[in-house]
Design an enzyme around this catalytic site. Structure first.
Site, PDB file in Angstrom:
ATOM      1  N   GLY B  73       0.811  -1.206   0.000  1.00  0.00           N
ATOM      2  CA  GLY B  73       0.000   0.000   0.000  1.00  0.00           C
ATOM      3  C   GLY B  73       0.849   1.263   0.000  1.00  0.00           C
ATOM      4  N   THR B  74       1.934   1.236   0.738  1.00  0.00           N
ATOM      5  CA  THR B  74       2.803   2.407   0.811  1.00  0.00           C
ATOM      6  C   THR B  74       3.362   2.750  -0.567  1.00  0.00           C
ATOM      7  OG1 THR B  74       3.391   1.907   3.102  1.00  0.00           O
ATOM      8  CG2 THR B  74       4.884   3.349   1.889  1.00  0.00           C
ATOM      9  N   ASN B 152      -7.432   3.739   9.472  1.00  0.00           N
ATOM     10  CA  ASN B 152      -6.937   2.513  10.081  1.00  0.00           C
ATOM     11  C   ASN B 152      -7.096   2.493  11.593  1.00  0.00           C
ATOM     12  OD1 ASN B 152      -4.994   4.625   9.436  1.00  0.00           O
ATOM     13  ND2 ASN B 152      -3.500   3.410  10.552  1.00  0.00           N
ATOM     14  N   GLN B 180      -7.647   0.101   3.982  1.00  0.00           N
ATOM     15  CA  GLN B 180      -8.511  -0.513   4.990  1.00  0.00           C
ATOM     16  C   GLN B 180      -9.901  -0.823   4.448  1.00  0.00           C
ATOM     17  OE1 GLN B 180      -7.591  -1.657   7.835  1.00  0.00           O
ATOM     18  NE2 GLN B 180      -5.596  -0.680   8.064  1.00  0.00           N
ATOM     19  N   SER B 200      -3.901  -2.868  -0.460  1.00  0.00           N
ATOM     20  CA  SER B 200      -2.816  -3.726   0.028  1.00  0.00           C
ATOM     21  C   SER B 200      -3.355  -5.128   0.281  1.00  0.00           C
ATOM     22  CB  SER B 200      -2.263  -3.126   1.314  1.00  0.00           C
ATOM     23  OG  SER B 200      -1.327  -4.017   1.879  1.00  0.00           O
ATOM     24  N   GLY B 201      -2.604  -6.139  -0.154  1.00  0.00           N
ATOM     25  CA  GLY B 201      -3.076  -7.516  -0.054  1.00  0.00           C
ATOM     26  C   GLY B 201      -3.207  -8.032   1.368  1.00  0.00           C
ATOM     27  N   HIS B 202      -2.243  -7.686   2.225  1.00  0.00           N
ATOM     28  CA  HIS B 202      -2.222  -8.348   3.529  1.00  0.00           C
ATOM     29  C   HIS B 202      -3.316  -7.866   4.467  1.00  0.00           C
ATOM     30  CE1 HIS B 202      -0.212  -5.349   6.298  1.00  0.00           C
ATOM     31  NE2 HIS B 202      -0.019  -4.796   5.133  1.00  0.00           N
ATOM     32  N   THR B 238      10.209  -7.617 -11.685  1.00  0.00           N
ATOM     33  CA  THR B 238       9.649  -8.909 -12.077  1.00  0.00           C
ATOM     34  C   THR B 238       8.310  -9.153 -11.391  1.00  0.00           C
ATOM     35  OG1 THR B 238      11.892  -9.740 -12.307  1.00  0.00           O
ATOM     36  CG2 THR B 238      10.141 -11.392 -12.131  1.00  0.00           C
ATOM     37  N   CYS B 326       3.489   5.629  24.108  1.00  0.00           N
ATOM     38  CA  CYS B 326       4.473   4.626  24.491  1.00  0.00           C
ATOM     39  C   CYS B 326       4.497   3.444  23.545  1.00  0.00           C
ATOM     40  CB  CYS B 326       4.202   4.131  25.902  1.00  0.00           C
ATOM     41  SG  CYS B 326       4.761   5.300  27.127  1.00  0.00           S
TER      42      CYS B 326
END
Lengths: 282, 391
Positions: B73-74, B152, B180, B200-202, B238, B326
Site C-alpha cells: 500500500g505504501t 486505520n 482498509q 494492500s493484499g495483507h 519482475t 508509548c
C-alpha cells in the site's frame, strides 16, 4: 512496536510490588501528569530520628516500564535510610530491572525524581529548592527542567540530544528546546557534538559564500527540524549583518515562534561561524 | 500453559486465507517461471497474472488494465502522489488530511522539504473529513488531493464519492488510500470518480508484499519504480507471481464473502463494544459510530495508559493495538486521535480491536472475560483513578 523488555521488567509490570498509598505517610512525591503520558505518586513512611524508610508504596499512570520502574524503586528503597535511598541512581534502577530499552530510560528517571520529591516533602523543603535560582523549565511539552536534564546527562554519560530525549522526554515533541539541550550538553560534556566557539575573530566571508551556507543550512538542517512540527521557513533577504526570514505553516502562528527564531539564529550562527542577527517578518 | 490466541488486530495485518495459500503454492513450487520470458514455461504465467488482475478489478469495479500491481500500500500511495507531481510540473500544491496513514504523511513532509506546499485539512471530532473542507483547500496550483477511504485507527469511513465529486468538479486529480476499505466496503469505481486508489493484499487475507494501484484510464502517469516493461511499462520489477495470484484469489474471496462477513462480523464487533461499555466504567467509544468499518472499534479507558493495557491483554493471549505514545515508539500519541481533538489523556488510553472473518463468538467472550480485570488492575495502580471506580 513491541519493546524488548527483560523478564524482570515483565515480572514487575505483571505483578507490581507495593501498589497503593502508605497509611500515615510522612513523605509524598508526585511527578508527571496524565497529559504527558506518565505520572508517579510515591508515598513513604519514614522513621523519625533514624530516617529509615519503613514502608513505600506507589501509584503509577503509564506504560509497562513505568509501572515496573516504580515497583522496582519501592523494592530498592524499603529498609534503607533516606540518604542511602537518595544515592540510588536511575542507572541502579535500570540495572535492578536487567535493563530497560533506551527509549524507556525516562521511566527510571521518573522514579528517581519522585523519590527526590518525597525526600524534599519529608524534610519540609520545596522540591529542588536548593538550586532554585538555576531552576527553570526547558521542555514545555513534557515539563522537563534543566536540573533533570543535567542529572540525566551526568549519571548516564549522555552525549546527544537524542539520548537526552530517551532519558527525560525533553525535546521529544515540538523540538523548540533542542538548542537549549545542546547548550546544556556543551556545558557539561565539552567534547560533545557541538564544537565550542573560539575567541579568534572569524575569517572574512564573501556574500556569495554567506548566502550559500545560509541556504544549505536552511535546507538540510533547519527546515527538516521545523517540518516535524508542520511548519516552514522562507528566506527573504541576506545582508552583511542581518538575515530576514518569514515563518510559514504552523510555525507562523505558533506562540513559541520566538524560541523558534532563537533556534534558527543559533543554527545559522553555528554554520556561519560568526554572530549574526536573524529577523522575522510576519 | 497453552492459551488460545485471540487475534483482534486485523487492521494491522490479517492471516493468509487457506484458499489463498492453496492458490499461490503452485507458483512457489513448480511454476516458478517469469511471465516476461519468451518460453512457454514462463510466458504462460502471464495468463495467470491476467486472471488475478481480472479478479482484483472485479472487486472494485475497475477495468483489468486499470490495475497496477505494486509491493504494498505504501508504494501505491507514494507512486500516486509522485506521478501527479511529475505529470504536472507547474503545480506545487497538494491537499490531504491530518489523519492519513504515515505512508502519505511521510511523503507529504518530504515534499514540503523539497519546496512543495501541502494543506493538511482538518477532520470533524468524529473523524469524518467533510467534502466542503476539502473543496475549500483546493487552489489553482493544486496537483492532487488525497483523502483516505477509511481510517486505520478508528475505522471511520469518509464520504469518498462526495469528496471525489467535489475535487473532480475543480478539475483536480483525486487519490484515495483505500487500504482498509478494500475487501470490507463495497467499492465500485465505475461510478465513484476516483482517479487513483491504493490497496494492500495483507489487509484482506493475502500475504504481505503485494499491493496495487488503481489508475483510471486516461489519467496521466509516470512510473515510480523504473525498470522493464512489466505492468505496461507503468511499474518495473519482475512480476511477483505467487503474491499476485494470492491477491487475486483474496479479492475474489472477499467479494464472495462480503455481505455475509459484514453481517456476522458487525454482530461480533457490536457485542464486544457493548460488552466493554457495559462492564467497564469510564470508557469512551471513539469516532463516528455509524460511518465506520464493520470490523473496527476504538475505545479509550480513562485514567490508564494504552501500552500497559496492550501488554496485559497480550499476556492473556489477546492481540490489539493502541494509539498511545508509548506503544508507538515516539513520545507523542496518535496523530489521528489528536486531529479529532481528543484530549491527550484519552489518546494515551486508546485501544483498537479489529476483526476479520475468522473471528468467533469465543474470541469476543475471551476479551470480555479478561479486559474488565485488566482495566481494574491498572486503575488500581493509577494515581488518577477516582476511588468510586474501584469499589
Amino acid at each position: 512496536m513491541a519493546w524488548d523488555y527483560s523478564e524482570k521488567v515483565k515480572q514487575h509490570y505483571l505483578h507490581p510490588q507495593n501498589v497503593g498509598v502508605v497509611d500515615n505517610a510522612n513523605a509524598v512525591g508526585e511527578i508527571g501528569s496524565m497529559v504527558c503520558g506518565d505520572a508517579l505518586k510515591l508515598t513513604l513512611k519514614i522513621q523519625e530520628g533514624t530516617d529509615v524508610i519503613e514502608d513505600a508504596k506507589f501509584q503509577t499512570y503509564g506504560c509497562g516500564s513505568a509501572i515496573a520502574s516504580s515497583s522496582a524503586l519501592t523494592e530498592l528503597i524499603k529498609g534503607r535510610t533516606l540518604d542511602e535511598a537518595l544515592k540510588i541512581t536511575n542507572q541502579d534502577l535500570a540495572v535492578y530491572l536487567d535493563g530497560l530499552p533506551e527509549e524507556k530510560m525516562h521511566c527510571s528517571v521518573m522514579g528517581r525524581e519522585a523519590l527526590q520529591a518525597a525526600a524534599a516533602n519529608y524534610r519540609g523543603e520545596a522540591f529542588v529548592h536548593e538550586e532554585e535560582s538555576e531552576y527553570h523549565t526547558v521542555c514545555q511539552c513534557f515539563s522537563v527542567n534543566n536540573l533533570t536534564i543535567e542529572h540525566a546527562i551526568r549519571e548516564n554519560n549522555l552525549t546527544s540530544v537524542e539520548q537526552v530525549t530517551h532519558y527525560t522526554k525533553a525535546g521529544g515533541a515540538c523540538r523548540n528546546c533542542v538548542p537549549e539541550i545542546e547548550a546544556i550538553l556543551q556545558r557539561l560534556v565539552p567534547a560533545a557534538a557541538v564544537p565550542s566557539a573560539t575567541d579568534e575573530a572569524p575569517p572574512p566571508m564573501s556574500m556569495f559564500r554567506r548566502i550559500k551556507i545560509i541556504e544549505e543550512t536552511l535546507e538540510t538542517d533547519i527546515r527538516p527540524a521545523l517540518h516535524t512540527d508542520s511548519g516552514g521557513l522562507e528566506l527573504l533577504d541576506v545582508s552583511e549583518t542581518e538575515i530576514t526570514v518569514r515563518f510559514l505553516g504552523r510555525c507562523g502562528s505558533c506562540a513559541q515562534s520566538g524560541s523558534t527564531l532563537d533556534f534558527v539564529q543559533a543554527r545559522l550562527e553555528k554554520a556561519l561561524g560568526r554572530p549574526t542577527i536573524v529577523r522575522e517578518v510576519k | 500453559m497453552s492459551m488460545p490466541l485471540v487475534y483482534l488486530d486485523n487492521n494491522a495485518t490479517t492471516s493468509v486465507a487457506p484458499e489463498v495459500l492453496e492458490a499461490m503454492l503452485p507458483y512457489l513450487r513448480d511454476a516458478y517461471g517469469n511471465p516476461s520470458s519468451m518460453h512457454d514455461f514462463g510466458g504462460h504465467l502471464s495468463k495467470v497474472v491476467d486472471h488475478a488482475r481480472g479478479q482484483l478489478a472485479a472487486l472494485i469495479g475497475a477495468h483489468p488494465d486499470e490495475i497496477i500491481f505494486t509491493s504494498c500500500g505504501t508504494e501505491s500511495d507514494n507512486t500516486a502522489i509522485a506521478s501527479a507531481l511529475e505529470t504536472q510540473p507547474t503545480k506545487r500544491h497538494l491537499v490531504t488530511t491530518k489523519v492519513e496513514h504515515p505512508a502519505l504523511i511521510s511523503q507529504m513532509n518530504f515534499l514540503q522539504k523539497k519546496g512543495y506546499e501541502v494543506t493538511f485539512v482538518e477532520v470533524r471530532p468524529d473523524g469524518i473529513c467533510e467534502p466542503e473542507t476539502v473543496r475549500a483547500a483546493i487552489r489553482p496550483d493544486t496537483a492532487i488531493v488525497s483523502v483516505m477511504w477509511a481510517n486505520n485507527e478508528t475505522g471511520v469511513i469518509n464520504p469518498i464519492a462526495e469528496i471525489a465529486a467535489a475535487v473532480k468538479e475543480k478539475g483536480v486529480l483525486f487519490h484515495t488510500d483505500a487500504v482498509q476499505a478494500v475487501g470490507k466496503e463495497p467499492i465500485d469505481l465505475s461510478v465513484t470518480p476516483v482517479d487513483m486508489l491504493s490497496l494492500s493484499g495483507h489487509k484482506l487475507h493475502a500475504p504481505k508484499g503485494i499491493g496495487a494501484l488503481f489508475l483510471r484510464r486516461g489519467t496521466p502517469f509516470r512510473p515510480y519504480i523504473m525498470g522493464g516493461h512489466q505492468e505496461n511499462g507503468r511499474r518495473g520489477g519482475t512480476y511477483a507471481v505467487p503474491n499476485i495470484v494470492a491477491l487475486g484469489a483474496a479479492a475474489e474471496l472477499a467479494g464472495a464473502h462480503m455481505a455475509e462477513e459484514r453481517r456476522r462480523v458487525t454482530a461480533l464487533r457490536d457485542r464486544l463494544e457493548a460488552g466493554l461499555l457495559e462492564r467497564i466504567p469510564a470508557v469512551h467509544r471513539l469516532g463516528n459510530p455509524e460511518l465506520r468499518l464493520f470490523n473496527t472499534t476504538a475505545v479509550s479507558f480513562e485514567f490508564i495508559e494504552g501500552e500497559a493495557i496492550l501488554l496485559l491483554l497480550s499476556e492473556n493471549g489477546v492481540c490489539a493495538s493502541s494509539g498511545s505514545a508509548c506503544s508507538s515508539g515516539s513520545l507523542e500519541p496518535s496523530h489521528v486521535l489528536r486531529a479529532m481533538g481528543l484530549p491527550f489523556e484519552l489518546c494515551h488510553a486508546s485501544i483498537r480491536f479489529s476483526f476479520s472473518r475468522y473471528n468467533t463468538d469465543a474470541d469476543v467472550d475471551r476479551v470480555l472475560e479478561v479486559t474488565p480485570g485488566i482495566i481494574r488492575e491498572l486503575r488500581r495502580i493509577s494515581p488518577f483513578t477516582p476511588p468510586e471506580l474501584l469499589r
